[in-house]
Design a protein around this motif. Structure first.
Motif, PDB file in Angstrom:
ATOM      1  N   TYR A   1       8.075  59.262  30.156  1.00  0.00           N
ATOM      2  CA  TYR A   1       8.239  59.243  28.704  1.00  0.00           C
ATOM      3  C   TYR A   1       8.342  57.818  28.164  1.00  0.00           C
ATOM      4  O   TYR A   1       7.891  57.543  27.040  1.00  0.00           O
ATOM      5  CB  TYR A   1       9.462  60.068  28.310  1.00  0.00           C
ATOM      6  N   VAL A   2       8.907  56.901  28.917  1.00  0.00           N
ATOM      7  CA  VAL A   2       8.974  55.499  28.479  1.00  0.00           C
ATOM      8  C   VAL A   2       7.566  54.916  28.387  1.00  0.00           C
ATOM      9  O   VAL A   2       7.219  54.231  27.415  1.00  0.00           O
ATOM     10  CB  VAL A   2       9.839  54.664  29.455  1.00  0.00           C
TER      11      VAL A   2
ATOM     12  N   PHE B   1      11.941  60.410  33.163  1.00  0.00           N
ATOM     13  CA  PHE B   1      12.281  59.382  32.180  1.00  0.00           C
ATOM     14  C   PHE B   1      11.201  58.299  32.130  1.00  0.00           C
ATOM     15  O   PHE B   1      10.769  57.869  31.051  1.00  0.00           O
ATOM     16  CB  PHE B   1      13.635  58.760  32.520  1.00  0.00           C
ATOM     17  N   GLY B   2      10.755  57.851  33.299  1.00  0.00           N
ATOM     18  CA  GLY B   2       9.731  56.810  33.370  1.00  0.00           C
ATOM     19  C   GLY B   2       8.442  57.224  32.692  1.00  0.00           C
ATOM     20  O   GLY B   2       7.783  56.416  32.026  1.00  0.00           O
TER      21      GLY B   2
ATOM     22  N   LEU C   1      10.978  58.732  23.123  1.00  0.00           N
ATOM     23  CA  LEU C   1      12.118  58.224  23.889  1.00  0.00           C
ATOM     24  C   LEU C   1      13.352  59.111  23.734  1.00  0.00           C
ATOM     25  O   LEU C   1      14.021  59.449  24.712  1.00  0.00           O
ATOM     26  CB  LEU C   1      12.458  56.799  23.443  1.00  0.00           C
TER      27      LEU C   1
ATOM     28  N   ALA D   1       5.925  56.289  25.286  1.00  0.00           N
ATOM     29  CA  ALA D   1       6.471  55.717  24.048  1.00  0.00           C
ATOM     30  C   ALA D   1       5.907  54.325  23.780  1.00  0.00           C
ATOM     31  O   ALA D   1       5.588  53.980  22.634  1.00  0.00           O
ATOM     32  CB  ALA D   1       7.999  55.660  24.132  1.00  0.00           C
ATOM     33  N   ILE D   2       5.757  53.526  24.821  1.00  0.00           N
ATOM     34  CA  ILE D   2       5.188  52.180  24.669  1.00  0.00           C
ATOM     35  C   ILE D   2       3.744  52.257  24.189  1.00  0.00           C
ATOM     36  O   ILE D   2       3.313  51.505  23.302  1.00  0.00           O
ATOM     37  CB  ILE D   2       5.284  51.405  26.000  1.00  0.00           C
TER      38      ILE D   2
END
Length: 404
Positions: free
Chosen positions: A376-377, A373-374, A299, A380-381
């Protein structure tokens, strides 16, 4: 440590690994830059390169692992490097003929060969390095890999930018030949299974799957590797775009951030060696903490617009990766019976590669359909969810270690 440095097998294997690290980074940087130059920085082309590295690993890992348990390991590692060298010359000829797409084959061939040679190297370690030195041996090997995370991207970038793709591939040819030559000095290591006792490969693969399913830790690791592989598959092809879009730097600057991760791995490898007993005793805690750190770092990397901050978190990422690799490799070598090392590796690694293959295939499209960004989110989840699995692991005890 002195005892380990007197072990000829360890010295030979590490010398070959040293050469291979130079080759890996020369290849990685040359292929990345060359393909970006040829496709005008197309993220789908870059993700395709990553996918082509993972696809052969997914397909051949279980086959290579099974054969590693029955072939002569010394002969396998030598032949693997020799074939890699020959393949580089073929690709060089194709590029000279104007077929630039042939560079994709370099990633495919290297991935296929590694699925036979890597488990064979583990078998050689198992047979010739005492158990009480395995953790230190893995840690030192990890430190060498980390060192090349620092200098490898810089070296690979220099060779490509100053001398071009032709010289890069020529360097690969020489390196793989030298690695094959060094391994000629390994001691004789007989096959793990006598020829008359060998079963069909299908039967042996089935036994490998059953072996993994019978071990709680191995089942958890298999699931964790698939999920984390999916996450890393999404982010790995996008590293260069984070450097360009979030930090406003040139694509060639990716070398410095790869070097930062190498610095972290070098530091982490040294610490892991010093804390070998602690790390082995608290396997579950170390793996869980590493997964959480990876999630947070994923993130922060896409949020950051400051090169110094991104550089710092890459160091932390490398440190966590070093601890995770030492724990995992030591657990695999010490807990898995010699006759199952190749097949265990061949069952677990395809799951991770399946995840990485799937992630890398959709990576470019996620960026196009959502945004950087989406992507990488999502990654990360997925990584954070792995900590739920590692909490369920059992810390290995002497009673759990499977004897030969």
């Amino acid at each position: 440590m002195k005892e380990l440095l007197k072990n000829n097998v360890f010295l030979i294997v590490q010398s070959a690994d040293l050469l291979q690290q130079i080759g890996i980074w020369t290849r990685n940087m040359a292929l990345l830059y060359y393909i970006m130059d040829q496709t005008n920085n197309n993220p789908v082309a870059v993700s395709l390169l990553t996918a082509l590295e993972y696809l052969p690993i997914f397909v051949f890992a279980i086959i290579g692992g099974a054969y590693a348990d029955r072939w002569n390991p010394k002969r396998t590692v030598i032949l693997g490097d020799f074939l890699s060298a020959i393949s580089m010359m073929v690709i060089l000829v194709l590029i000279s003929g104007g077929i630039w797409q042939s560079v994709f084959a370099a990633a495919v061939i290297s991935a296929i060969v590694s699925q036979f040679s890597q488990p064979s190297s583990a078998v050689i370690y198992k047979k010739h390095i005492p158990d009480h030195l395995v953790g230190s041996a893995i840690g030192i090997g990890q430190s060498i890999a980390a060192l090349f995370l620092i200098i490898g991207p810089i070296l690979g970038t220099f060779i490509y930018t100053q001398l071009g793709v032709t010289t890069s591939i020529t360097v690969l040819f020489v390196i793989f030949l030298l690695a094959a030559f060094i391994q000629l000095f390994l001691p004789k290591t007989e096959r793990n299974i006598a020829k008359e006792q060998q079963q069909s490969v299908v039967v042996e693969i089935k036994e490998g799957v059953q072996y993994v399913l019978s071990q709680m830790n191995l089942k958890i690791i298999a699931a964790m590797f698939f999920i984390s592989g999916l996450a890393f598959g999404i982010t790995q092809p996008l590293d260069v775009f984070v450097i360009m879009e979030r930090l406003g730097l040139e694509k060639e600057d990716v070398q410095w951030f790869a070097a930062a991760e190498g610095i972290g791995m070098l530091i982490g490898g040294g610490i892991a060696v010093a804390l070998t007993v602690f790390v082995e005793r608290y396997t579950k805690m170390v793996m869980t903490l590493c997964m959480l750190i990876f999630a947070v770092i994923t993130l922060l990397e896409v949020v950051s617009v400051w090169p110094v901050f991104t550089f710092s978190i890459r160091i932390l990422s490398g440190l966590a990766a070093a601890f995770f690799q030492v724990v995992f490799s030591t657990l695999m070598i010490k807990q898995v019976a010699t006759e199952y090392i190749g097949r265990t590796n061949g069952v677990i690694m395809p799951l991770m590669m399946a995840g990485m293959l799937g992630g890398s295939l959709v990576s470019g499209f996620i960026v196009i359909q959502i945004n950087l960004f989406g992507a990488y989110v999502i990654a990360a989840i997925l990584i954070a969810s792995c900590s739920i699995l590692t909490i369920k692991m059992n810390n290995p005890t002497p009673a759990e270690v499977v004897s030969d």
